[in-house]
Design a protein around this motif. Structure first.
Motif: not given
Length: 260
Positions: A244-245, A247-249, A251-252
């Motif tokens: 999850a981290w 994908a978040l990192g 992607g952002t």
């Protein structure tokens, strides 16, 4: 006038060759940087030796299994080494590359921007291999007895690398270089203390434990302990937190990264 014949033939090299060449350059620059070596190699090795040899922090050990402090510390220090390279070191180096216009110039070269990021990622992986090999050798010398399989540990390290790389690139691509330097080092120190690397998460209050368990460093250190200390199969809960981290990192970072 006939066209001349040039040897070698002019033109851009294949992308794969450019990526490998840039990876080799990035790795040489990192290994020649004393501050980066201190952060990525010396500090994790010193922490492993110091806390294994001196009873500074009480860690939970199973006396029936003949556990020693290094059995608890080694997985956490490996997680710290991954964070120091993929997050702290990469954020600082990329931030100053951006400030001095290196990224802008490389972005105008035949090397595609995605290939530059791929080269930086490969540099991180090469450095981590060297780090983990050194830390493993030191841990074995201190009496470490890992129990689990290699594949789950490798998968956790790769997920952790993706998570920390995304966060490091996000910081480097959105903040000024000086702010990145300060923030990256501050986060490194905070997660060293509160991420389950040296101090067991169980020593914190229950409500704090729940929050710390969602951090990527905690997921990586605890996941590696489950595998290497207890011989558990893939800890999917910790892997999900890291994924999850990541994908978040990533992607952002891809959305907001500024090259100038």
């Amino acid at each position: 006038m006939s066209a001349g014949t040039f040897a070698p033939r002019p033109g851009a090299a294949p992308v794969s060759r450019m990526v490998l060449a840039q990876t080799a350059l990035e790795t040489r620059m990192l290994l020649r940087n004393g501050e980066q070596l201190l952060l990525t190699v010396v500090i994790p090795a010193m922490l492993l030796v110091l806390f294994s040899a001196v009873d500074i922090v009480s860690v939970p050990l199973d006396a029936a299994r003949g556990e020693e402090a290094v059995d608890f510390l080694a997985p956490g220090v490996i997680a710290l080494a991954v964070m120091s390279t993929a997050f702290t070191g990469q954020a600082i180096a990329t931030g100053f590359d951006r400030r001095y216009g290196v990224l802008k110039r490389l972005g105008a070269s035949p090397l595609p921007r995605w290939a530059l990021m791929a080269a930086k990622t490969l540099c991180v992986l090469v450095t981590e291999v060297l780090q983990i090999a050194l830390l493993t050798a030191i841990a074995f010398a201190l009496g470490w007895s890992p129990q689990g399989g290699v594949l789950p540990a490798v998968l956790l390290v790769l997920l952790g690398t993706a998570a920390f790389s995304g966060l490091g690139l996000l910081m480097a691509g959105t903040l000024r270089a000086e702010a990145t330097l300060a923030a990256a080092n501050l986060v490194f120190l905070l997660l060293l203390v509160g991420g389950g690397v040296i101090v067991p998460v169980e020593k914190f209050p229950g409500a704090v434990q729940s929050v710390l368990g969602l951090l990527p460093i905690t997921a990586l250190s605890e996941g590696l302990r489950e595998v290497l200390r207890y011989g558990a199969p893939m800890p999917w809960g910790d892997a999900a937190v890291l994924a999850a981290w990541a994908a978040l990192g990533l992607g952002t970072a891809a959305r907001f990264f500024r090259w100038e």
